[in-house]
Write an enzyme that holds these catalytic residues in place. Structure first.
Site, PDB file in Angstrom:
ATOM      1  N   TRP B 321       0.840  -1.201   0.000  1.00  0.00           N
ATOM      2  CA  TRP B 321       0.000   0.000   0.000  1.00  0.00           C
ATOM      3  C   TRP B 321       0.877   1.253   0.000  1.00  0.00           C
ATOM      4  O   TRP B 321       0.571   2.249  -0.651  1.00  0.00           O
ATOM      5  CB  TRP B 321      -0.894   0.003   1.242  1.00  0.00           C
ATOM      6  CG  TRP B 321      -1.757   1.237   1.383  1.00  0.00           C
ATOM      7  CD1 TRP B 321      -3.007   1.424   0.895  1.00  0.00           C
ATOM      8  CD2 TRP B 321      -1.416   2.460   2.059  1.00  0.00           C
ATOM      9  NE1 TRP B 321      -3.465   2.680   1.217  1.00  0.00           N
ATOM     10  CE2 TRP B 321      -2.511   3.336   1.933  1.00  0.00           C
ATOM     11  CE3 TRP B 321      -0.294   2.903   2.758  1.00  0.00           C
ATOM     12  CZ2 TRP B 321      -2.520   4.613   2.480  1.00  0.00           C
ATOM     13  CZ3 TRP B 321      -0.298   4.179   3.289  1.00  0.00           C
ATOM     14  CH2 TRP B 321      -1.403   5.021   3.155  1.00  0.00           C
ATOM     15  N   HIS B 322       1.997   1.169   0.749  1.00  0.00           N
ATOM     16  CA  HIS B 322       2.858   2.344   0.867  1.00  0.00           C
ATOM     17  C   HIS B 322       3.559   2.670  -0.450  1.00  0.00           C
ATOM     18  O   HIS B 322       3.768   3.835  -0.766  1.00  0.00           O
ATOM     19  CB  HIS B 322       3.889   2.148   1.975  1.00  0.00           C
ATOM     20  CG  HIS B 322       3.311   2.334   3.332  1.00  0.00           C
ATOM     21  ND1 HIS B 322       2.614   1.345   3.979  1.00  0.00           N
ATOM     22  CD2 HIS B 322       3.299   3.404   4.163  1.00  0.00           C
ATOM     23  CE1 HIS B 322       2.207   1.798   5.153  1.00  0.00           C
ATOM     24  NE2 HIS B 322       2.603   3.046   5.291  1.00  0.00           N
ATOM     25  N   GLY B 323       3.955   1.671  -1.175  1.00  0.00           N
ATOM     26  CA  GLY B 323       4.652   1.982  -2.420  1.00  0.00           C
ATOM     27  C   GLY B 323       4.881   0.757  -3.264  1.00  0.00           C
ATOM     28  O   GLY B 323       4.983  -0.357  -2.750  1.00  0.00           O
TER      29      GLY B 323
END
Lengths: 319, 476
Positions: B321-323
């Site tokens: 989700w973060h990257g």
């Protein structure tokens, strides 16, 4: 209801007044401290902008500070020299400084040390113009440059602290005895540390190659100013202890082409083996130490001297 | 438009003043228009992506509510596919494609699928998750579908939390847009105070530490293990102040207008275990994953191998989700692993504390646990901060073979960094353990309060970094 609103407004105004008074008082103290500097980064910037009258000026970033030894240029070229380099400050800063300098006098020779990555598309370091903020109100040239690249500066300058915020950690110590050292070094920064690691290669970037057009325009403007003021300009790239990637080499080619189009001598020493084969001449991959700077300065001074002779640009001829 | 810019301050004052001047029935439109303007200050065209998902989710919400049985599920799935599809397209397409190219390269095959030349829309993961929570909650019967299109659009786009959260739930936020907010001086002051603290954390702590962290992590090859270790610890504090600073500004600016957003941080630096850390850090995301993924997978009420699987899958997805980078996947995986290890090691930990006799002093025990947790979390952050796995490996290897002098940008900046971190820890400890003591910022004498906050603002002017740097979480 009315009295309530009045009380709210009164409270808000009182709070704003406290902030303004504190800001003014602290800002004034910081200004005093800044003006009183007699050594170091801040002094060198003020000296470059307002005081130097040297025949030869060196422009650049920290690489200029560490790579160009003014005394070597003075001995070799028989002209006075000052190194105006400033850490992290690249072509836009240099453009601002030269504009201030030519408003006072025209140096005979300028050596501009450029850094390839400064001209890369994504490299936007306009925040580094903060170091020019103390001169914003007193130097119209600097004001116009800052306003070209940044918004709302007039609003921010309402604070008396803001112009000195960037150098808050450099305002503390200031000894009068340091002034002598500053005079002797003429903007050059001595570093005796030696780099211990092996040479590396700059990573290749996956992003497409695009030059920063704003920076290229500033570079061209710098060249134009020198032309208009009859200043002999040399553009140089000093040594790196790393193999530059293809993108950096492409940028160097673009910068060289711009220089040659304008009949400016361009010296690319980025991979000069006299320095780049020896780790002990560097203190990190981007900076020579004093030993390396001496070797490089002698070499460049010789080359500049040759060019000046051939163009009959020696000091005596110029007089 | 960044929160730490003059543009935002002008925008914020203009929107807030207009909000209270105009009648209640027009306020949703003002906020929506302001939110569109705020979002379009980044990449204007990307507003179309938002509009697209808003339309899909708006109608999906109504249809889910109207339908019964399998059709409800169908519309939920359509909504989820639309949202996840946008995420996949803009955030993960090139990542997957690059990995496919590498995979095919092993077999000397070329990948015929071209890469997309697109920029990641700002805050995409945040507003996508917020939009998904809406349709899921309607499907679960916890929320009624919003019939007012403009207000639903505002739920997704509300400017204070549009680009970096907190990721709200419809039950908490949606009804607030229907309620009439009259000007409340106390609430305004409270909101402004929270914003001031947010700016302090971002500009005075995070951005100052960033100068050191960026210098070291920007040239990993040139720096030794000692500098990398210090930069890693600094980064842990930097990212906390950066993100919680953002959240404070978001929550504060919403509060000024009378909106209450959920709390996103609860002094995570003082966590005594990694599981506690994840209950205190980025609460709106952690609780999102817990509510919509972890519990759906069975949560804690499953056999142990399944529990381990649940934890790991949630953290791996959280990493992704973060990257779109393996560094984030590894970061997520490591955090999941720490949680699993923590789960199994609890009895062992108690024994160790008893043997070491530290259990006799609860304060000492807590301090040791807190420091240990901070070190573990900081270690995982190496992957979070590094540009690729290769760089992260180099950082770890240099830290293991620790040697050499500490790099400093000068003695005074280093002393400042250490002093400001100490001050932060003191403030956090005060809030955690002694909330009612040393209340200079909540002093009953209003002059003391005013002077305290004026000093806070002057500290921001003096020590803040005004280079307009991005918030770290904007990239997600």
């Amino acid at each position: 209801m009315k009295s309530k609103t009045a009380r709210y407004i009164y409270n808000i105004l009182i709070f704003i007044a406290i902030v303004l008074v504190l800001d003014y008082f602290i800002g004034s103290q910081l200004k005093k401290q800044y003006s009183a500097r007699s050594r170091g980064l801040l002094y060198r910037t003020s000296f470059s902008i307002d005081s130097t009258k040297a025949d030869l000026l060196i422009f650049g970033s920290s690489r200029a500070n560490h790579h160009y030894v003014p005394t070597i240029f003075e001995d070799s070229l028989q002209m006075s020299c000052y190194n105006t380099g400033r850490d992290g400050c690249l072509i836009i800063y240099q453009l601002a400084v030269i504009k201030c300098v030519v408003a006072r006098y025209s140096p005979k020779v300028i050596i501009l040390d450029i850094v390839p990555f400064d001209f890369m598309d994504m490299y936007d370091n306009y925040d580094k113009l903060n170091c020019l903020l103390p001169y914003y109100k007193t130097h119209p040239v600097i004001k116009s440059i800052i306003k070209t690249y940044r918004n709302f500066e007039d609003v921010k300058m309402l604070s008396s602290i803001y112009p000195y915020n960037h150098c808050i950690f450099f305002l503390g110590r200031n000894r009068q005895s340091d002034y002598a050292v500053e005079l002797k070094d003429k903007g050059f920064l001595n570093t005796s540390n030696e780099w211990k690691q092996s040479k590396i290669t700059e990573k290749e970037s996956k992003k497409p190659f695009v030059c920063n057009s704003t920076k290229i325009a500033a570079y061209k403007e710098f060249i134009d100013i020198c032309k208009k003021n009859n200043i002999k300009l040399f553009v140089a790239i000093s040594p790196f202890f790393q193999n530059l990637n293809s993108r950096s080499n492409k940028i160097i080619k673009v910068l060289e082409d711009v220089a040659l189009e304008n009949n400016v001598d361009f010296f690319d020493y980025s991979n000069d083996t006299a320095c780049t084969n020896y780790a002990h001449l560097f203190y990190n991959v981007n900076h020579l130490n004093t030993k390396g700077a001496n070797i490089y300065s002698r070499k460049l001074a010789g080359k500049v001297g040759e060019q000046l002779k051939s163009l009959e640009y020696t000091l005596t001829n110029n007089k | 438009m960044l929160f730490n810019s003059i543009q935002f301050l002008i925008f914020f004052v203009a929107v807030t003043v207009t909000y209270f001047i105009i009648p209640h029935k027009s306020r949703w439109f003002l906020l929506l228009a302001a939110s569109c303007y705020f979002y379009m200050a980044f990449v204007p065209i990307y507003i179309l992506i938002l509009v697209g998902t808003i339309v899909v989710d708006y109608y999906a919400g109504i249809l889910i509510e109207k339908q019964e049985g399998k059709k409800r599920k169908l519309f939920l799935i359509i909504s989820l596919i639309a949202n996840i599809g946008v995420l996949a397209m803009f955030k993960y397409y090139n990542f997957l494609n690059e990995n496919l190219t590498q995979f095919l390269g092993i077999a000397n095959l070329t990948n015929p699928i071209p890469a997309l030349k697109i920029l990641l829309p700002i805050g995409l993961s945040f507003h996508t998750f917020q939009a998904m929570s809406y349709t899921i909650e309607i499907y679960r019967g916890n929320q009624k579908a919003e019939r007012h299109f403009g207000i639903y659009a505002l739920y997704v786009m509300f400017y204070p939390q549009l680009v970096a959260g907190p990721i709200e739930r419809p039950q908490n936020l949606l009804h607030q847009f229907h309620e009439k907010h009259t000007f409340d001086y106390g609430l305004m002051v409270e909101g402004l105070k929270q914003m001031a603290w947010g700016f302090f954390k971002k500009l005075v702590i995070a951005d100052r530490l960033a100068l050191y962290v960026d210098a070291v992590y920007g040239n990993v090859n040139q720096h030794n293990g000692v500098s990398l270790l210090v930069a890693t610890f600094f980064f842990s504090v930097q990212i906390y102040c950066d993100f919680s600073g953002y959240s404070d500004i978001a929550i504060g600016s919403a509060k000024v207008m009378g909106f209450k957003l959920m709390n996103n941080f609860n002094h995570p630096l003082l966590s005594s275990s990694t599981s506690e850390f994840w209950k205190r850090w980025h609460i709106s995301l952690s609780s999102w994953f817990k509510d919509y993924l972890y519990i759906s997978l069975g949560g804690n009420r499953v056999v142990i191998p399944r529990l381990v699987f649940n934890i790991l899958i949630v953290f791996l997805i959280s990493g992704l989700w973060h990257g779109a980078n393996w560094t984030f996947v590894i970061w997520g995986g490591l955090n999941g692993l720490l949680l699993v290890l923590g789960y199994f090691a609890t009895p062992l930990k108690s024994k160790i504390y008893k043997i070491a006799l530290v259990a006799k002093s609860p304060y000492f025990t807590r301090a040791v646990q807190t420091i240990f947790t901070f070190v573990l979390i900081s270690f995982t952050r190496i992957f979070f901060r590094s540009t690729d796995v290769e760089q992260a490996s180099l950082v770890i290897s240099k830290i293991i073979h620790i040697n050499g002098p500490l790099f400093t940008n000068g003695l005074i900046p280093m002393i400042y960094n250490l002093a400001i971190i100490s001050l932060l820890v003191l403030i956090e400890v005060k809030h955690e353990f002694f909330d009612s003591k040393f209340t200079i910022f909540r002093h009953e004498n209003h002059w003391v309060q005013k002077l305290a906050y004026a000093s806070l603002i002057i500290c921001i002017f003096v020590f803040g970094v005004f280079d307009g740097s991005q918030f770290i979480y904007f990239q997600f």
